[in-house]
Design a protein around this motif. Structure first.
Motif, mmCIF file in Angstrom:
data_model
loop_
_atom_site.group_PDB
_atom_site.id
_atom_site.type_symbol
_atom_site.label_atom_id
_atom_site.label_comp_id
_atom_site.label_asym_id
_atom_site.label_seq_id
_atom_site.Cartn_x
_atom_site.Cartn_y
_atom_site.Cartn_z
ATOM 1 N N GLY A 5 -1.890 -8.737 -11.516
ATOM 2 C CA GLY A 5 -3.068 -8.007 -11.069
ATOM 3 C C GLY A 5 -3.803 -8.691 -9.942
ATOM 4 N N ASN A 6 -4.003 -10.002 -10.097
ATOM 5 C CA ASN A 6 -4.721 -10.801 -9.108
ATOM 6 C C ASN A 6 -6.053 -10.157 -8.720
ATOM 7 N N CYS A 7 -6.729 -9.600 -9.709
ATOM 8 C CA CYS A 7 -7.979 -8.867 -9.471
ATOM 9 C C CYS A 7 -9.049 -9.734 -8.805
ATOM 10 N N ILE A 8 -9.062 -11.032 -9.151
ATOM 11 C CA ILE A 8 -10.117 -11.880 -8.600
ATOM 12 C C ILE A 8 -9.897 -12.218 -7.124
ATOM 13 N N ALA A 9 -8.779 -11.802 -6.559
ATOM 14 C CA ALA A 9 -8.608 -11.978 -5.120
ATOM 15 C C ALA A 9 -9.609 -11.115 -4.358
ATOM 16 N N SER A 13 4.977 6.665 -6.433
ATOM 17 C CA SER A 13 5.364 7.638 -5.420
ATOM 18 C C SER A 13 4.160 8.003 -4.562
ATOM 19 N N GLY A 14 4.447 8.684 -3.448
ATOM 20 C CA GLY A 14 3.379 9.150 -2.579
ATOM 21 C C GLY A 14 2.863 8.114 -1.604
ATOM 22 N N PHE A 15 3.626 7.063 -1.392
ATOM 23 C CA PHE A 15 3.219 6.021 -0.459
ATOM 24 C C PHE A 15 3.657 6.367 0.950
ATOM 25 N N THR A 16 2.896 5.904 1.935
ATOM 26 C CA THR A 16 3.266 6.101 3.326
ATOM 27 C C THR A 16 4.327 5.099 3.746
ATOM 28 N N ARG A 17 4.135 3.851 3.394
ATOM 29 C CA ARG A 17 5.063 2.793 3.781
ATOM 30 C C ARG A 17 5.178 1.817 2.619
ATOM 31 N N PRO A 18 6.045 2.093 1.651
ATOM 32 C CA PRO A 18 6.079 1.253 0.447
ATOM 33 C C PRO A 18 6.676 -0.120 0.701
ATOM 34 N N GLY A 19 6.129 -1.081 -0.009
ATOM 35 C CA GLY A 19 6.659 -2.430 0.015
ATOM 36 C C GLY A 19 7.101 -2.829 -1.371
ATOM 37 N N ASP A 20 7.747 -3.953 -1.484
ATOM 38 C CA ASP A 20 8.253 -4.454 -2.750
ATOM 39 C C ASP A 20 7.203 -5.363 -3.382
ATOM 40 N N ALA A 21 6.268 -4.762 -4.144
ATOM 41 C CA ALA A 21 5.176 -5.465 -4.831
ATOM 42 C C ALA A 21 4.434 -6.371 -3.850
ATOM 43 N N PHE A 22 4.226 -7.617 -4.208
ATOM 44 C CA PHE A 22 3.446 -8.535 -3.374
ATOM 45 C C PHE A 22 4.346 -9.456 -2.550
ATOM 46 N N GLY A 60 5.775 -8.755 0.482
ATOM 47 C CA GLY A 60 5.681 -8.571 1.917
ATOM 48 C C GLY A 60 6.941 -7.984 2.517
ATOM 49 N N LYS A 61 7.891 -7.605 1.669
ATOM 50 C CA LYS A 61 9.155 -7.023 2.141
ATOM 51 C C LYS A 61 9.170 -5.531 1.854
ATOM 52 N N ALA A 62 9.923 -4.794 2.665
ATOM 53 C CA ALA A 62 10.069 -3.355 2.458
ATOM 54 C C ALA A 62 10.822 -3.084 1.166
ATOM 55 N N ALA A 63 10.494 -1.976 0.540
ATOM 56 C CA ALA A 63 11.178 -1.598 -0.690
ATOM 57 C C ALA A 63 12.638 -1.266 -0.388
ATOM 58 N N THR A 64 13.531 -1.695 -1.256
ATOM 59 C CA THR A 64 14.955 -1.453 -1.053
ATOM 60 C C THR A 64 15.509 -0.427 -2.038
ATOM 61 N N GLY A 65 14.708 0.039 -2.949
ATOM 62 C CA GLY A 65 15.146 1.014 -3.943
ATOM 63 C C GLY A 65 13.942 1.663 -4.576
ATOM 64 N N SER A 114 8.847 0.134 -8.738
ATOM 65 C CA SER A 114 8.272 -0.022 -10.072
ATOM 66 C C SER A 114 6.772 -0.149 -9.877
ATOM 67 N N PRO A 115 5.985 0.253 -10.876
ATOM 68 C CA PRO A 115 4.543 0.044 -10.732
ATOM 69 C C PRO A 115 4.236 -1.454 -10.706
ATOM 70 N N LEU A 116 3.116 -1.817 -10.103
ATOM 71 C CA LEU A 116 2.730 -3.233 -10.051
ATOM 72 C C LEU A 116 2.453 -3.776 -11.449
ATOM 73 N N LEU A 117 1.904 -2.935 -12.322
ATOM 74 C CA LEU A 117 1.654 -3.303 -13.712
ATOM 75 C C LEU A 117 2.345 -2.303 -14.622
ATOM 76 N N THR A 118 2.759 -2.743 -15.793
ATOM 77 C CA THR A 118 3.318 -1.822 -16.779
ATOM 78 C C THR A 118 2.178 -1.034 -17.426
ATOM 79 N N ALA A 119 2.534 -0.001 -18.164
ATOM 80 C CA ALA A 119 1.526 0.788 -18.875
ATOM 81 C C ALA A 119 0.712 -0.103 -19.809
ATOM 82 N N GLN A 120 1.378 -1.007 -20.525
ATOM 83 C CA GLN A 120 0.659 -1.886 -21.454
ATOM 84 C C GLN A 120 -0.225 -2.874 -20.707
#
Length: 157
Positions: A59-63, A118-127, A129-134, A137-143
């Motif tokens: 999450g890194n919410c405190i950033a 879904s619905g992203f303009t330019r998706p990346g691979d989480a944190f 800094g690389k472009a998504a290759t497939g 996944s959400p950054l956080l799970t449902a739990q």
């Protein structure tokens, strides 16, 4: 007697049923972005939520947010609002919506949608800094979303 044995066997070997996570594209948001139903069907763990709030790879919410209760953790940000009193200001449904996809509540926010794929303009691979290759996944799970909501609810004035 046979009936009692049959009932015992059914109960002894039955496996518990677990709620399935709501898929990111199936989350139901209200008009103002609240998510009433739990995403995992399991109550959130505030201690796990605290860890997600400070984990740089999660999450890194405190950033971006300051949280007085986490003052021992370094590098609190000033981009988002201070989260002190979040449990008094917002309901669990509002917090769940804000963590899952804050853009449903605050259209121009820079806060990432932690439970969206879904619905992203330019998706990346989480944190990374690389472009998504497939598929993303959400950054956080449902739990993990439920855990963060549980922690935020402990932040009362």
């Amino acid at each position: 007697m046979k009936r009692k044995i049959l009932i015992f066997c059914c109960l002894a070997f039955a496996t518990p049923t677990f709620a399935e996570d709501v898929a990111p594209d199936d989350v139901v948001y209200s008009e103002y972005g609240e998510v009433e139903a739990s995403l995992s069907g399991v109550a959130g763990d505030p201690d796990a939520g605290r860890e997600i709030m400070v984990a740089r790879g999660k999450g890194n919410c405190i950033a971006c947010h300051e949280v007085t209760a986490l003052k021992d953790e370094p590098f609190h940000g000033e981009v988002g609002p201070i989260l002190d009193g979040a449990g008094d200001r917002w309901t669990a449904a509002e917090l769940r919506g804000l963590v899952a996809n804050p853009k449903n509540t605050f259209e121009g926010t820079v806060m990432p949608a932690f439970y969206r794929t879904s619905g992203f303009t330019r998706p990346g691979d989480a944190f990374t800094g690389k472009a998504a290759t497939g598929p993303l996944s959400p950054l956080l799970t449902a739990q993990e979303v439920e855990d963060v909501v549980a922690y935020l609810q402990t932040l009362t004035e």
